[in-house]
Write a protein that holds these residues in place. Structure first.
Motif, PDB file in Angstrom:
ATOM      1  N   MET A   1       0.847  -1.402   0.453  1.00 40.71           N
ATOM      2  CA  MET A   1       0.651  -0.154  -0.520  1.00 40.71           C
ATOM      3  C   MET A   1       0.795   1.470  -0.025  1.00 40.71           C
ATOM      4  SD  MET A   1      -3.286   0.970   0.431  1.00 40.71           S
ATOM      5  CE  MET A   1      -2.570   1.983  -0.976  1.00 40.71           C
TER       6      MET A   1
ATOM      7  N   VAL B   1       1.129   4.511  -2.469  1.00 36.68           N
ATOM      8  CA  VAL B   1       1.519   5.973  -2.074  1.00 36.68           C
ATOM      9  C   VAL B   1       2.763   6.529  -2.581  1.00 36.68           C
ATOM     10  CG1 VAL B   1       1.315   7.372  -0.552  1.00 36.68           C
ATOM     11  CG2 VAL B   1      -0.499   5.210  -0.719  1.00 36.68           C
TER      12      VAL B   1
ATOM     13  N   ALA C   1      -4.296   2.912  -6.301  1.00 36.26           N
ATOM     14  CA  ALA C   1      -3.788   2.634  -4.340  1.00 36.26           C
ATOM     15  C   ALA C   1      -5.700   3.002  -4.483  1.00 36.26           C
ATOM     16  CB  ALA C   1      -3.539   4.473  -3.927  1.00 36.26           C
TER      17      ALA C   1
ATOM     18  N   GLY D   1      -3.888   5.764   1.921  1.00 38.19           N
ATOM     19  CA  GLY D   1      -4.630   5.085   0.716  1.00 38.19           C
ATOM     20  C   GLY D   1      -5.912   5.533   0.566  1.00 38.19           C
TER      21      GLY D   1
END
Length: 209
Positions: free
Chosen positions: A112, A116, A131, A148
């Motif tokens: 994640m 980002v 995302a 996210g």
């Protein structure tokens, strides 16, 4: 497992502290949504429900940030920053806060954070949708997932087939949740130091205006 992603390049207008020539800066641009905290409160009334302190009409952003830092609720400085900064700037700041904290994270959260970081460097819809998909379907709302979601709600359609606009306050609330939940992961005795470092990272956002 701790977050050890490569440093992201600061958005235009912020000092870059990496490399051999850390004194160089990029051309100044406003990192903020509004020119003053007073205007921010007028334009985003949701903030007044989260922070009891109120800015004076002519008070500048850095002065208000420092006043919040010195208040009995210094965490309000995090909330103010999340709302005051432009979405990309706010996400970049939160990402750097989490990288500085260096808390252990899962493999999913590492992925994640990579999504980002990619969006902060290449903030197009394709990277935002990547995302968004991972954050929206995540089983646990970790700091990385909140970040996210901030990317997902940063502007534009939430999905290619969903043109409904996202309210402006959704992204800053997600940024706020990401940073405050990251703060809460520290031991009670360590939280003031961690919070001070997060606010130090926020200060350049207000100096660029």
């Amino acid at each position: 497992m701790t977050l050890n992603s490569p440093e992201t390049t600061p958005p235009a207008g912020l000092p870059f502290n990496g490399g051999d020539d850390g004194e160089k800066t990029q051309p100044p641009v406003s990192a903020l949504r509004f020119g003053t905290p007073y205007a921010l409160y007028q334009g985003m009334p949701q903030l007044s429900r989260l922070i009891q302190n109120r800015p004076q009409e002519l008070e500048d952003g850095l002065a208000f940030l420092m006043r919040l830092r010195a208040s009995t609720t210094p965490e309000d400085a995090v909330t103010f920053t999340a709302f005051a900064a432009q979405p990309k700037m706010a996400v970049w700041w939160a990402y750097e806060c989490m990288r500085l904290a260096a808390d252990p994270i899962s493999e999913d959260d590492r992925r994640m954070m990579e999504l980002v970081a990619t969006w902060t460097t290449y903030p197009d819809d394709e990277n935002r949708y990547r995302a968004a998909r991972m954050a929206l379907y995540a089983p646990v709302r970790s700091p990385a997932v909140f970040l996210g979601l901030a990317v997902a709600w940063s502007g534009g359609a939430i999905a290619p087939n969903d043109p409904a606009p996202v309210p402006d306050h959704r992204a800053p609330r997600a940024v706020n949740s990401a940073v405050l939940s990251c703060l809460s992961k520290a031991a009670l005795s360590d939280r003031p130091v961690r919070l001070a470092r997060f606010i130090d990272l926020a200060a350049p956002l207000f100096r660029t205006y």
